[in-house]
Scaffold this active site. Structure first.
Site, PDB file in Angstrom:
ATOM      1  N   ASN A   9     -54.035 -30.089  61.696  1.00  0.00           N
ATOM      2  CA  ASN A   9     -54.095 -29.295  60.462  1.00  0.00           C
ATOM      3  C   ASN A   9     -52.840 -29.617  59.650  1.00  0.00           C
ATOM      4  O   ASN A   9     -51.753 -29.130  59.962  1.00  0.00           O
ATOM      5  CB  ASN A   9     -54.149 -27.803  60.837  1.00  0.00           C
ATOM      6  CG  ASN A   9     -54.018 -26.891  59.630  1.00  0.00           C
ATOM      7  OD1 ASN A   9     -54.126 -27.337  58.488  1.00  0.00           O
ATOM      8  ND2 ASN A   9     -53.788 -25.611  59.883  1.00  0.00           N
ATOM      9  N   LYS A  11     -52.085 -28.739  56.720  1.00  0.00           N
ATOM     10  CA  LYS A  11     -51.732 -27.687  55.756  1.00  0.00           C
ATOM     11  C   LYS A  11     -51.457 -28.319  54.386  1.00  0.00           C
ATOM     12  O   LYS A  11     -52.049 -29.343  54.065  1.00  0.00           O
ATOM     13  CB  LYS A  11     -50.553 -26.864  56.276  1.00  0.00           C
ATOM     14  CG  LYS A  11     -50.806 -26.379  57.709  1.00  0.00           C
ATOM     15  CD  LYS A  11     -49.880 -25.328  58.179  1.00  0.00           C
ATOM     16  CE  LYS A  11     -50.282 -24.911  59.582  1.00  0.00           C
ATOM     17  NZ  LYS A  11     -49.474 -23.853  60.126  1.00  0.00           N
ATOM     18  N   HIS A  98     -57.977 -19.225  58.966  1.00  0.00           N
ATOM     19  CA  HIS A  98     -56.612 -19.461  59.447  1.00  0.00           C
ATOM     20  C   HIS A  98     -55.748 -18.263  59.044  1.00  0.00           C
ATOM     21  O   HIS A  98     -55.943 -17.682  57.977  1.00  0.00           O
ATOM     22  CB  HIS A  98     -56.069 -20.762  58.832  1.00  0.00           C
ATOM     23  CG  HIS A  98     -54.788 -21.185  59.466  1.00  0.00           C
ATOM     24  ND1 HIS A  98     -53.582 -20.606  59.139  1.00  0.00           N
ATOM     25  CD2 HIS A  98     -54.530 -22.115  60.422  1.00  0.00           C
ATOM     26  CE1 HIS A  98     -52.635 -21.171  59.875  1.00  0.00           C
ATOM     27  NE2 HIS A  98     -53.177 -22.080  60.663  1.00  0.00           N
ATOM     28  N   GLU A 100     -52.928 -18.050  57.818  1.00  0.00           N
ATOM     29  CA  GLU A 100     -52.263 -18.193  56.511  1.00  0.00           C
ATOM     30  C   GLU A 100     -53.238 -17.840  55.392  1.00  0.00           C
ATOM     31  O   GLU A 100     -52.846 -17.283  54.368  1.00  0.00           O
ATOM     32  CB  GLU A 100     -51.716 -19.622  56.363  1.00  0.00           C
ATOM     33  CG  GLU A 100     -50.484 -19.825  57.237  1.00  0.00           C
ATOM     34  CD  GLU A 100     -50.277 -21.233  57.741  1.00  0.00           C
ATOM     35  OE1 GLU A 100     -50.880 -22.171  57.189  1.00  0.00           O
ATOM     36  OE2 GLU A 100     -49.491 -21.403  58.696  1.00  0.00           O
ATOM     37  N   GLU A 170     -54.899 -18.601  67.720  1.00  0.00           N
ATOM     38  CA  GLU A 170     -53.555 -18.937  67.250  1.00  0.00           C
ATOM     39  C   GLU A 170     -52.746 -17.658  67.069  1.00  0.00           C
ATOM     40  O   GLU A 170     -52.865 -16.986  66.031  1.00  0.00           O
ATOM     41  CB  GLU A 170     -53.630 -19.664  65.902  1.00  0.00           C
ATOM     42  CG  GLU A 170     -54.413 -20.952  65.938  1.00  0.00           C
ATOM     43  CD  GLU A 170     -53.989 -21.881  64.801  1.00  0.00           C
ATOM     44  OE1 GLU A 170     -53.559 -22.987  65.095  1.00  0.00           O
ATOM     45  OE2 GLU A 170     -54.087 -21.472  63.632  1.00  0.00           O
ATOM     46  N   GLY A 176     -45.875 -22.304  63.576  1.00  0.00           N
ATOM     47  CA  GLY A 176     -44.767 -22.863  62.789  1.00  0.00           C
ATOM     48  C   GLY A 176     -43.412 -22.289  63.150  1.00  0.00           C
ATOM     49  O   GLY A 176     -42.434 -22.500  62.444  1.00  0.00           O
ATOM     50  N   SER A 216     -47.402 -23.960  67.505  1.00  0.00           N
ATOM     51  CA  SER A 216     -46.252 -24.719  68.011  1.00  0.00           C
ATOM     52  C   SER A 216     -46.592 -25.583  69.234  1.00  0.00           C
ATOM     53  O   SER A 216     -45.761 -25.760  70.128  1.00  0.00           O
ATOM     54  CB  SER A 216     -45.071 -23.793  68.322  1.00  0.00           C
ATOM     55  OG  SER A 216     -44.628 -23.174  67.131  1.00  0.00           O
TER      56      SER A 216
HETATM   57  P1  PGA Z   1     -48.154 -25.159  64.153  1.00  0.00           P
HETATM   58  O1  PGA Z   1     -49.416 -24.665  63.324  1.00  0.00           O
HETATM   59  O2  PGA Z   1     -48.634 -26.157  65.170  1.00  0.00           O
HETATM   60  O3  PGA Z   1     -47.233 -25.778  63.128  1.00  0.00           O
HETATM   61  O4  PGA Z   1     -47.558 -23.962  64.795  1.00  0.00           O
HETATM   62  C1  PGA Z   1     -50.669 -24.505  63.942  1.00  0.00           C
HETATM   63  C2  PGA Z   1     -51.646 -24.026  62.918  1.00  0.00           C
HETATM   64  O5  PGA Z   1     -51.277 -23.221  62.058  1.00  0.00           O
HETATM   65  O6  PGA Z   1     -52.829 -24.443  62.918  1.00  0.00           O
END
Ligand code: PGA
Length: 260
Positions: A9, A11, A98, A100, A170, A176, A216
């Site tokens: 992903n 983003k 997601h 976000e 998640e 992140g 992460s």
């Molecule tokens: P990350 O994000 O691996 O940077 O923690 C995962 C995601 O949001 O899909």
């Protein structure tokens, strides 16, 4: 053992040239592998053609995905991109719900479900994200929160629709942040999600359904996470922008498949 799935992903990152470089690098690095893992790349929608062009090559090492879709069908919805458009570009997968999008764009379970239906109607696999905040985990409410997300989306599908759907757990506190859920925490929640599916759809469907971990995940911790019995792969954010790290994650998935 079913093949693992590793989804990148990206983003809202990379300009066009960087996106092109990243796709080419990943493809070149994977060229020598006899991959059993299914790799999906989800760039920003504006680069859809980059990823679908590569994915449509006969010896492509990955599938094309995107990060979001409109809840509406085609029409007067300025700025939106429909599932039908994605399908016409031969996009195979699309992330929905997601955290976000839930946080910054007000996506509720109801909207997430509409998006899932748009995708399923257009033969695109929705990758439905769920997960709790740090406060919810600290308050011991994480199972309750995830159960509600799963019951109001996944559990409303027909078995035939669920067969074409994936789930990504998640935990928001791990996205992140560099703070990964421990393999035991990931396993515990994924087993719980699977038990919810089993209750509604039966054992066979529960075993069949892909449930991924995200948050992460990187080249160092992927092996231990993917070794957990209920972890069918990963949804990878930051590490999917770094080819070396992303390849290590795919290698971890391959190792687990070979050892089982
Ligand atoms: P990350 O994000 O691996 O940077 O923690 C995962 C995601 O949001 O899909």
């Amino acid at each position: 053992m079913k093949p693992k799935i590793v989804i990148g992903n990206w983003k809202m990152n990379k300009d066009f040239e960087e996106a092109e470089d990243l796709i080419t690098t990943i493809e070149e690095e994977l060229a020598d592998y006899q991959l059993q893992t299914e790799v999906v790349l989800c760039p920003p929608a504006v680069y859809a053609e980059l990823v679908t062009d590569h994915a449509s090559l006969e010896d492509s090492r990955f599938y094309a995905g995107l990060q979001n879709v409109s809840e509406f069908e085609n029409g007067a919805y300025t700025g939106e991109v429909s599932a039908e458009m994605l399908a016409s570009m031969e996009v195979d997968f699309c992330i929905v719900g997601h955290s976000e999008r839930r946080k910054y764009f007000g996506e509720t379970d109801e909207i997430v479900l509409k998006k899932m239906h748009r995708l399923l109607d257009n033969d695109i696999v929705p990758v439905m994200c769920c997960g709790e905040t740090l406060e919810e985990r600290k308050a011991g409410k994480h199972f309750e929160v995830v159960q509600k997300q799963i019951e109001s989306t996944i559990c409303t599908l027909t078995a035939e629709e669920l067969e074409r759907t994936m789930i990504a757990y998640e935990p928001i506190w791990a996205i992140g942040t560099g703070e990964t859920a421990t393999p035991a925490q990931a396993q515990e929640m994924l087993a719980f999600i699977r038990s919810l599916i089993e209750k509604k759809f039966g054992t066979e469907m529960a075993v069949f359904t892909y449930i991924l971990y995200g948050g992460s995940c990187n080249g160092k911790n992927a092996l231990e996470l993917f070794s957990q019995p209920d972890v069918d792969g990963g949804l990878i954010g930051g590490a999917s922008l770094k080819p070396d790290d992303f390849i290590k994650i795919i290698e971890a998935a391959e190792t687990v498949i070979k050892e089982n």
